[in-house]
Write a protein that holds these residues in place. Structure first.
Motif, PDB file in Angstrom:
ATOM      1  N   LEU A 105       0.828  -1.207   0.000  1.00 46.18           N
ATOM      2  CA  LEU A 105       0.000   0.000   0.000  1.00 46.18           C
ATOM      3  C   LEU A 105       0.864   1.260   0.000  1.00 46.18           C
ATOM      4  O   LEU A 105       0.570   2.238  -0.716  1.00 46.18           O
ATOM      5  CB  LEU A 105      -0.929  -0.013   1.206  1.00 46.18           C
ATOM      6  N   PHE A 106       1.923   1.263   0.775  1.00 44.70           N
ATOM      7  CA  PHE A 106       2.783   2.452   0.817  1.00 44.70           C
ATOM      8  C   PHE A 106       3.551   2.623  -0.494  1.00 44.70           C
ATOM      9  O   PHE A 106       3.799   3.759  -0.922  1.00 44.70           O
ATOM     10  CB  PHE A 106       3.748   2.364   1.985  1.00 44.70           C
ATOM     11  N   LEU A 107       3.932   1.532  -1.142  1.00 48.48           N
ATOM     12  CA  LEU A 107       4.584   1.657  -2.446  1.00 48.48           C
ATOM     13  C   LEU A 107       3.645   2.269  -3.478  1.00 48.48           C
ATOM     14  O   LEU A 107       4.044   3.107  -4.291  1.00 48.48           O
ATOM     15  CB  LEU A 107       5.066   0.280  -2.915  1.00 48.48           C
ATOM     16  N   VAL A 108       2.378   1.848  -3.438  1.00 50.32           N
ATOM     17  CA  VAL A 108       1.388   2.450  -4.334  1.00 50.32           C
ATOM     18  C   VAL A 108       1.230   3.935  -4.027  1.00 50.32           C
ATOM     19  O   VAL A 108       1.163   4.782  -4.933  1.00 50.32           O
ATOM     20  CB  VAL A 108       0.042   1.715  -4.214  1.00 50.32           C
ATOM     21  N   GLY A 109       1.198   4.282  -2.743  1.00 54.98           N
ATOM     22  CA  GLY A 109       1.085   5.685  -2.379  1.00 54.98           C
ATOM     23  C   GLY A 109       2.282   6.510  -2.812  1.00 54.98           C
ATOM     24  O   GLY A 109       2.133   7.650  -3.274  1.00 54.98           O
ATOM     25  N   LEU A 110       3.478   5.949  -2.695  1.00 52.63           N
ATOM     26  CA  LEU A 110       4.675   6.667  -3.121  1.00 52.63           C
ATOM     27  C   LEU A 110       4.679   6.919  -4.629  1.00 52.63           C
ATOM     28  O   LEU A 110       5.151   7.963  -5.098  1.00 52.63           O
ATOM     29  CB  LEU A 110       5.921   5.883  -2.717  1.00 52.63           C
ATOM     30  N   GLN A 111       4.159   5.978  -5.385  1.00 51.29           N
ATOM     31  CA  GLN A 111       4.138   6.138  -6.837  1.00 51.29           C
ATOM     32  C   GLN A 111       3.105   7.149  -7.307  1.00 51.29           C
ATOM     33  O   GLN A 111       3.173   7.616  -8.436  1.00 51.29           O
ATOM     34  CB  GLN A 111       3.893   4.783  -7.494  1.00 51.29           C
ATOM     35  N   THR A 112       2.137   7.459  -6.455  1.00 52.47           N
ATOM     36  CA  THR A 112       1.113   8.437  -6.831  1.00 52.47           C
ATOM     37  C   THR A 112       1.492   9.867  -6.433  1.00 52.47           C
ATOM     38  O   THR A 112       0.755  10.805  -6.755  1.00 52.47           O
ATOM     39  CB  THR A 112      -0.229   8.081  -6.185  1.00 52.47           C
ATOM     40  N   ILE A 113       2.604  10.047  -5.736  1.00 56.17           N
ATOM     41  CA  ILE A 113       3.018  11.396  -5.341  1.00 56.17           C
ATOM     42  C   ILE A 113       3.535  12.137  -6.573  1.00 56.17           C
ATOM     43  O   ILE A 113       4.419  11.633  -7.278  1.00 56.17           O
ATOM     44  CB  ILE A 113       4.113  11.332  -4.262  1.00 56.17           C
ATOM     45  N   PRO A 114       3.026  13.316  -6.872  1.00 56.74           N
ATOM     46  CA  PRO A 114       3.508  14.070  -8.041  1.00 56.74           C
ATOM     47  C   PRO A 114       4.992  14.408  -7.901  1.00 56.74           C
ATOM     48  O   PRO A 114       5.411  14.945  -6.857  1.00 56.74           O
ATOM     49  CB  PRO A 114       2.639  15.334  -8.033  1.00 56.74           C
ATOM     50  N   PRO A 115       5.795  14.106  -8.889  1.00 56.41           N
ATOM     51  CA  PRO A 115       7.240  14.419  -8.773  1.00 56.41           C
ATOM     52  C   PRO A 115       7.512  15.914  -8.685  1.00 56.41           C
ATOM     53  O   PRO A 115       8.581  16.322  -8.203  1.00 56.41           O
ATOM     54  CB  PRO A 115       7.832  13.810 -10.041  1.00 56.41           C
ATOM     55  N   GLU A 116       6.565  16.754  -9.136  1.00 54.32           N
ATOM     56  CA  GLU A 116       6.784  18.193  -9.065  1.00 54.32           C
ATOM     57  C   GLU A 116       6.939  18.666  -7.620  1.00 54.32           C
ATOM     58  O   GLU A 116       7.703  19.602  -7.337  1.00 54.32           O
ATOM     59  CB  GLU A 116       5.626  18.941  -9.726  1.00 54.32           C
ATOM     60  N   THR A 117       6.186  18.032  -6.699  1.00 51.89           N
ATOM     61  CA  THR A 117       6.286  18.443  -5.298  1.00 51.89           C
ATOM     62  C   THR A 117       7.660  18.106  -4.721  1.00 51.89           C
ATOM     63  O   THR A 117       8.220  18.873  -3.931  1.00 51.89           O
ATOM     64  CB  THR A 117       5.187  17.759  -4.486  1.00 51.89           C
ATOM     65  N   ILE A 118       8.206  16.959  -5.117  1.00 51.90           N
ATOM     66  CA  ILE A 118       9.543  16.577  -4.645  1.00 51.90           C
ATOM     67  C   ILE A 118      10.593  17.530  -5.200  1.00 51.90           C
ATOM     68  O   ILE A 118      11.509  17.977  -4.487  1.00 51.90           O
ATOM     69  CB  ILE A 118       9.847  15.124  -5.040  1.00 51.90           C
ATOM     70  N   GLU A 119      10.475  17.863  -6.487  1.00 50.40           N
ATOM     71  CA  GLU A 119      11.433  18.773  -7.100  1.00 50.40           C
ATOM     72  C   GLU A 119      11.350  20.167  -6.488  1.00 50.40           C
ATOM     73  O   GLU A 119      12.373  20.829  -6.252  1.00 50.40           O
ATOM     74  CB  GLU A 119      11.189  18.843  -8.600  1.00 50.40           C
ATOM     75  N   ALA A 120      10.133  20.604  -6.229  1.00 52.40           N
ATOM     76  CA  ALA A 120       9.973  21.931  -5.622  1.00 52.40           C
ATOM     77  C   ALA A 120      10.574  21.964  -4.217  1.00 52.40           C
ATOM     78  O   ALA A 120      11.209  22.960  -3.825  1.00 52.40           O
ATOM     79  CB  ALA A 120       8.490  22.297  -5.565  1.00 52.40           C
ATOM     80  N   ALA A 121      10.393  20.882  -3.450  1.00 52.38           N
ATOM     81  CA  ALA A 121      10.982  20.833  -2.115  1.00 52.38           C
ATOM     82  C   ALA A 121      12.506  20.843  -2.184  1.00 52.38           C
ATOM     83  O   ALA A 121      13.181  21.487  -1.362  1.00 52.38           O
ATOM     84  CB  ALA A 121      10.487  19.583  -1.386  1.00 52.38           C
ATOM     85  N   SER A 122      13.074  20.144  -3.176  1.00 53.28           N
ATOM     86  CA  SER A 122      14.529  20.126  -3.324  1.00 53.28           C
ATOM     87  C   SER A 122      15.055  21.514  -3.691  1.00 53.28           C
ATOM     88  O   SER A 122      16.106  21.953  -3.203  1.00 53.28           O
ATOM     89  CB  SER A 122      14.933  19.104  -4.386  1.00 53.28           C
ATOM     90  N   LEU A 123      14.333  22.223  -4.559  1.00 56.90           N
ATOM     91  CA  LEU A 123      14.748  23.573  -4.930  1.00 56.90           C
ATOM     92  C   LEU A 123      14.670  24.538  -3.757  1.00 56.90           C
ATOM     93  O   LEU A 123      15.452  25.508  -3.673  1.00 56.90           O
ATOM     94  CB  LEU A 123      13.885  24.087  -6.086  1.00 56.90           C
ATOM     95  N   ASP A 124      13.719  24.278  -2.843  1.00 54.09           N
ATOM     96  CA  ASP A 124      13.596  25.135  -1.665  1.00 54.09           C
ATOM     97  C   ASP A 124      14.596  24.784  -0.572  1.00 54.09           C
ATOM     98  O   ASP A 124      14.586  25.417   0.495  1.00 54.09           O
ATOM     99  CB  ASP A 124      12.177  25.043  -1.100  1.00 54.09           C
TER     100      ASP A 124
END
Length: 317
Positions: free
Chosen positions: A200-219
């Motif tokens: 279930l957590f793997l499915v949830g991780l795959q549904t996270i938009p990559p844009e949010t991860i990239e934006a957090a890294s830029l911040d």
């Protein structure tokens, strides 16, 4: 000749319909919203009837039986069967074990499942790791109990490994003393149930938009901060499902406990599910068994409602 006759004939007119007395509902249709509700009720009726027959009716019969004593000709006993939870040390210990199972079977699969899913997400060896973790879930509870009985027996694998490394003082009868027997059975249950949490957590991780991860890294967010403030909040819905399923499965766990200890020694490792079986079918106390079933159902419903209400309530409310 025929033309002259046609000219003399009066023109044919359609007969006029005489208005008759109309009833108050004639020509009227039900409002659209009411028709939709009636149609919806018609579709839901079979499911409601099925649930009522197979679930609600037996539960109502169980509640009714819990107010009668255990004699062959049962008399009304009031709350005597429920008072056993205050007077009977076996049922008191059963409640304690059940609370331990609630905490253990919710916290361990949640933490381990999330950790394994995060560590194996995107790794080359992730498929092998997922197979190893998920495989125990394909086994039945009785099969898992047989495996762990081989490990936890007095002469089992756990004590043999400890003795091989010179740690004889740590070797013990894992299933012979409380609360250790309850704790190791919770670990065995986690070994089986953690696989579902990982999926279930793997499915949830795959549904996270990559844009949010990239934006957090830029911040400037990285590591633990990125996981805690960006990834984890987006796994909230999955966490609700994992906790809900773990909670219900832990509270109704029976086969694992029964095969490993049968609630012993001295009924010290019983949970409410095992106590219900013991009282109803072995001790032949159907009234007490029905009271245990009612209390167990109330705990499951209350715990599920309390958690889901807290997690699914919108932030602004």
């Amino acid at each position: 000749m025929s033309s002259s006759l046609d000219q003399r004939r009066p023109p044919l007119t359609a007969p006029q319909a005489t208005p008759g007395p109309a009833g108050p509902a004639s020509g009227r249709r039900l409002p659209r919203r009411l028709r939709e509700r009636v149609a919806g009720a018609g579709f839901l009726a079979p499911a409601v009837l099925l649930v009522g027959t197979l679930l609600l009716a037996p539960f109502a019969a169980t509640v009714h039986r819990s107010f009668f004593d255990d004699r062959r000709v049962s008399g009304f006993a009031g709350l005597d069967n429920y008072a056993l939870f205050l007077n009977d040390p076996v049922l008191t210990r059963s409640v304690q074990n059940t609370l331990m199972w609630v905490v253990g079977t919710v916290a361990l699969p949640l933490v381990l499942g999330l950790a394994i899913a995060v560590l194996t997400d995107g790794a080359r060896w992730s498929r092998v790791a997922r197979l190893i973790v998920v495989l125990p879930y394909a086994l039945s509870g009785s099969a898992v109990a047989v495996v762990w009985n081989f490990v936890l027996n007095t002469d089992g694998a756990a004590n043999q490994v400890l003795k091989a490394f010179g740690m004889d003082s740590l070797a013990q009868g894992w299933l012979l003393e409380w609360p250790g027997n309850t704790l190791v059975m919770i670990v065995a249950n986690t070994w089986q149930s953690a696989g579902v949490a990982v999926i279930l957590f793997l499915v949830g991780l795959q549904t996270i938009p990559p844009e949010t991860i990239e934006a957090a890294s830029l911040d400037g967010a990285a590591g633990w901060r990125k996981f805690w403030y960006v990834v984890l909040p987006q796994l909230r819905t999955v966490s609700v499902v994992v906790v809900g399923t773990s909670l219900v499965n832990g509270l109704k766990s029976f086969d694992l406990i029964w095969v490993l200890t049968q609630g012993g020694p001295g009924r010290q490792s019983e949970t409410l599910a095992v106590s219900m079986y013991q009282e109803t079918f072995l001790a032949l106390h159907p009234g007490a068994g029905a009271a245990v079933a009612v209390i167990l159902t109330a705990i499951v419903l209350f715990a599920s409602w309390l958690y889901l209400r807290r997690q699914l309530t919108p932030k602004g409310d």
